[in-house]
Design an enzyme around this catalytic site. Structure first.
Site, short mmCIF file in Angstrom:
data_model
loop_
_atom_site.label_atom_id
_atom_site.label_comp_id
_atom_site.label_asym_id
_atom_site.label_seq_id
_atom_site.Cartn_x
_atom_site.Cartn_y
_atom_site.Cartn_z
N ASP A 299 0.89 -1.28 -0.21
CA ASP A 299 0.07 0.06 0.02
C ASP A 299 0.93 1.28 0.10
O ASP A 299 2.09 1.03 0.30
CB ASP A 299 -1.19 -0.09 1.23
CG ASP A 299 -1.92 1.13 1.23
OD1 ASP A 299 -2.12 1.51 0.21
OD2 ASP A 299 -2.79 1.39 2.12
N HIS A 300 0.32 2.24 -0.30
CA HIS A 300 1.12 3.59 -0.38
C HIS A 300 0.79 4.35 1.05
O HIS A 300 -0.51 4.62 1.21
CB HIS A 300 0.61 4.54 -1.45
CG HIS A 300 1.13 4.06 -2.90
ND1 HIS A 300 0.10 3.94 -3.88
CD2 HIS A 300 2.19 3.49 -3.38
CE1 HIS A 300 0.89 3.46 -5.07
NE2 HIS A 300 2.20 3.07 -4.62
N PHE A 474 -4.98 4.28 0.83
CA PHE A 474 -6.09 3.45 0.47
C PHE A 474 -5.88 2.53 -0.94
O PHE A 474 -6.73 2.44 -1.80
CB PHE A 474 -7.42 4.18 0.37
CG PHE A 474 -7.72 5.06 1.61
CD1 PHE A 474 -7.54 4.46 2.75
CD2 PHE A 474 -8.39 6.45 1.44
CE1 PHE A 474 -7.74 5.36 3.91
CE2 PHE A 474 -8.54 7.09 2.20
CZ PHE A 474 -8.39 6.62 3.76
N HIS A 475 -4.55 2.24 -1.32
CA HIS A 475 -4.34 1.63 -2.14
C HIS A 475 -3.76 -0.12 -1.98
O HIS A 475 -2.67 -0.29 -2.48
CB HIS A 475 -3.34 2.22 -3.04
CG HIS A 475 -3.56 3.61 -3.48
ND1 HIS A 475 -2.81 4.60 -3.63
CD2 HIS A 475 -4.85 4.12 -3.63
CE1 HIS A 475 -3.28 5.73 -4.15
NE2 HIS A 475 -4.72 5.28 -4.16
N PRO A 476 -4.58 -0.81 -1.23
CA PRO A 476 -3.61 -2.17 -1.27
C PRO A 476 -4.05 -3.16 -2.30
O PRO A 476 -5.05 -2.98 -3.04
CB PRO A 476 -5.16 -2.63 -0.17
CG PRO A 476 -6.25 -2.09 -0.28
CD PRO A 476 -5.87 -0.65 -0.72
#
Length: 537
Positions: A299-300, A474-476
């Site tokens: 994630d970021h 919120f980039h899983p």
């Protein structure tokens, strides 16, 4: 006595999840009139005003009507904090609650996937699928598509302070860029967004609604998929619960998992597919060993730096007066413009944390607003937020089912900043942001840092403070990794290795996170997957 299971019949394809990928799959597969598709969604309709008003993401996140309401495990790299971890639980999935930023990533991301053994996933391979669904405001070109289902628009707003940041960045070699999506996103500019006329455009509008007019598509909402149905080493259907009743639907061709990077591995584990030690801990019999299920979570991590400014119009001061609020509402009501049409981030920059990097590894999201924490009220004083994230983190986590209960959220461990390289990039990122804010172009606004704040200068002190203020963007991705090796969960056709009748088609298949926002890459993944399925690959 065994529970009665209601037979829902036989379809060619059963798609689990009507989110970013699932809506695309439902549209493309039902273009063949003889193909019957069942689409199962745990959430409900996207017919909710806050889904469609762009600023409404503030009211969709943390709202059980639209959000799975997940949290991460306590993160050691974030000084023991547990983060709220929004995931869309509604038609359109995360495209109904996300930041609407249209971003593909870098050509090198996809060429890297190909070099990892994933034939057919290089930049030249995936670009036609980005173009296929695109309806770009600039029209058709070698890089962009027109007339597709996925609308890409310019933002309908203007902020002088953000233009000043762009001018200031030029002093440090970060030059304006006309297009972040041509394969090389280095530079600065205002993000393009998935909107139409100042209203959010999600995959439910673009792909699902037209497909629902076809008689060969059936949609079931408010249905929790509890398990896959296996016959030996082949998946032949799914079981889902709706209104307290257990249903079973059979798939003559394949089951397509499109439940996302958190829920897809969870469903596989609840069905006995995964790591034997994880399954044994849950009391679930191993149907198929797959060591990579739930692993490789990436994630970021977003580091929010905040600066007060003078003499600038910001959302803080507008929102903290009755006249300002009235003006914001009137502007949107009459023209669909202004702050209510805003994506969470308006202006972006892509640059390198170190000149030795081959491509940019930092993404900035600059906003004309500030808060103590995301979700808190805006500050009463004028300020801006200069968020920065490491695009290619080395820290890797996991997401595994926590209990055999299908309603229980999985245990999500991101392991942010666990890699020394990520801590090094984080420190460099904050120092770079500080340098940019000293630009001559910004001097009239007298920017003053309040986050991380004075006194946090040494590497150790800065890493600790970053642990206090950083949060997910919120980039899983990555938990059902695509690859050619034994630990890969799916092959380059996205078929689960060692199991027939099952593919995974969502962000979980990414072997490495892309250098940007993830929604549109997932649309591309679904486009490519649908094409492979229809070709019999």
């Amino acid at each position: 006595m065994d529970e009665t299971v209601r037979d829902e019949g036989r379809y060619d394809y059963v798609v689990v999840g009507a989110g970013t990928a699932g809506c695309v799959l439902a549209n493309r597969l039902t273009q063949d009139a003889g193909t019957r598709v069942l689409l199962i969604e745990a959430g409900g309709s996207d017919n909710y005003h806050w889904v469609h008003i762009p600023v409404g993401y503030l009211y969709c996140i943390g709202n059980p009507r639209t959000d799975w309401m997940m949290k991460t495990a306590p993160e050691p790299g974030l000084n023991g904090r547990s983060l709220v971890y929004p995931r869309g639980k509604v038609l359109g999935g995360c495209t109904s609650v996300n930041g609407m930023i249209y971003m593909r990533g870098q050509a090198a991301d996809y060429d890297g996937w190909r070099q990892m053994g994933n034939a057919g996933w290089g930049w030249d391979d995936v670009l036609p699928y980005f173009r296929k669904s695109e309806d770009h405001h600039g029209g058709a070109s070698a890089l962009h598509g027109a007339g597709g289902e996925w609308k890409v628009a310019r933002q309908r707003l203007e902020w002088d302070i953000l233009r000043a940041v762009q001018e200031g960045a030029k002093e440090f070699g970060i030059m304006p860029r006309a297009d972040f999506n041509d394969g090389d996103n280095e530079g600065s500019g205002f993000f393009e967004v998935n909107q139409k006329g100042g209203i959010r455009w999600n995959t439910a509008k673009g792909f699902l609604r037209p497909a629902l007019k076809r008689p060969n598509l059936r949609l079931v909402t408010h249905a929790t998929t509890e398990s896959l149905v296996l016959d030996g080493r082949r998946v032949v259907g799914v079981r889902y619960r709706r209104g307290g009743v257990l249903h079973e639907a059979r798939a003559g061709a394949e089951v397509l998992l499109a439940a996302g990077a958190i829920n897809s591995p969870k469903l596989m584990e609840l069905s006995g597919i995964g790591r034997p030690d994880v399954l044994k801990g849950l009391g679930i019999e191993v149907a198929h060993e797959s060591a990579g299920v739930g692993e490789n979570l990436q994630d970021h991590l977003q580091i929010r730096t905040v600066y007060t400014v003078e003499g600038a119009r910001t959302l803080n001061t507008m929102f903290n007066s009755l006249a300002g609020k009235a003006g914001i509402a009137l502007q949107y009501a009459l023209m669909r413009k202004g702050p209510m049409s805003m994506a969470p981030s308006q202006f972006g920059m892509f640059t390198k944390s170190d000149p030795a990097k081959a491509t940019p590894d930092l993404e900035y999201h600059v906003q004309p607003l500030s808060t103590d924490r995301l979700g808190d009220p805006l500050h009463a004083f004028p300020a801006i937020t200069v968020s920065v994230c490491n695009l290619r983190p080395d820290s890797v986590g996991s997401s595994h089912a926590a209990t055999p209960d299908p309603e229980a959220q999985p245990q999500i461990r991101l392991n942010y900043l666990s890699a020394e390289s990520d801590r090094d990039v984080a420190v460099k990122a904050v120092r770079q942001a500080r340098r940019i804010m000293t630009a001559k172009a910004l001097s009239p606004y007298r920017p003053t840092e309040i986050l991380p704040g004075p006194g946090h200068d040494g590497d150790e002190a800065l890493v600790r403070k970053i642990g206090d203020i950083a949060t997910t963007i919120f980039h899983p991705v990555g938990t059902c990794r695509m690859g050619a090796d034994d630990r890969a969960v799916v092959d380059p056709q996205l078929r689960v290795r060692g199991i027939g009748g099952l593919r995974v088609i969502d962000a979980s298949i990414m072997p490495r996170i892309v250098s940007g926002n993830t929604a549109s890459p997932v649309v591309m993944i679904a486009e490519k997957a649908a094409d492979m399925i229809r070709r019999g690959q």
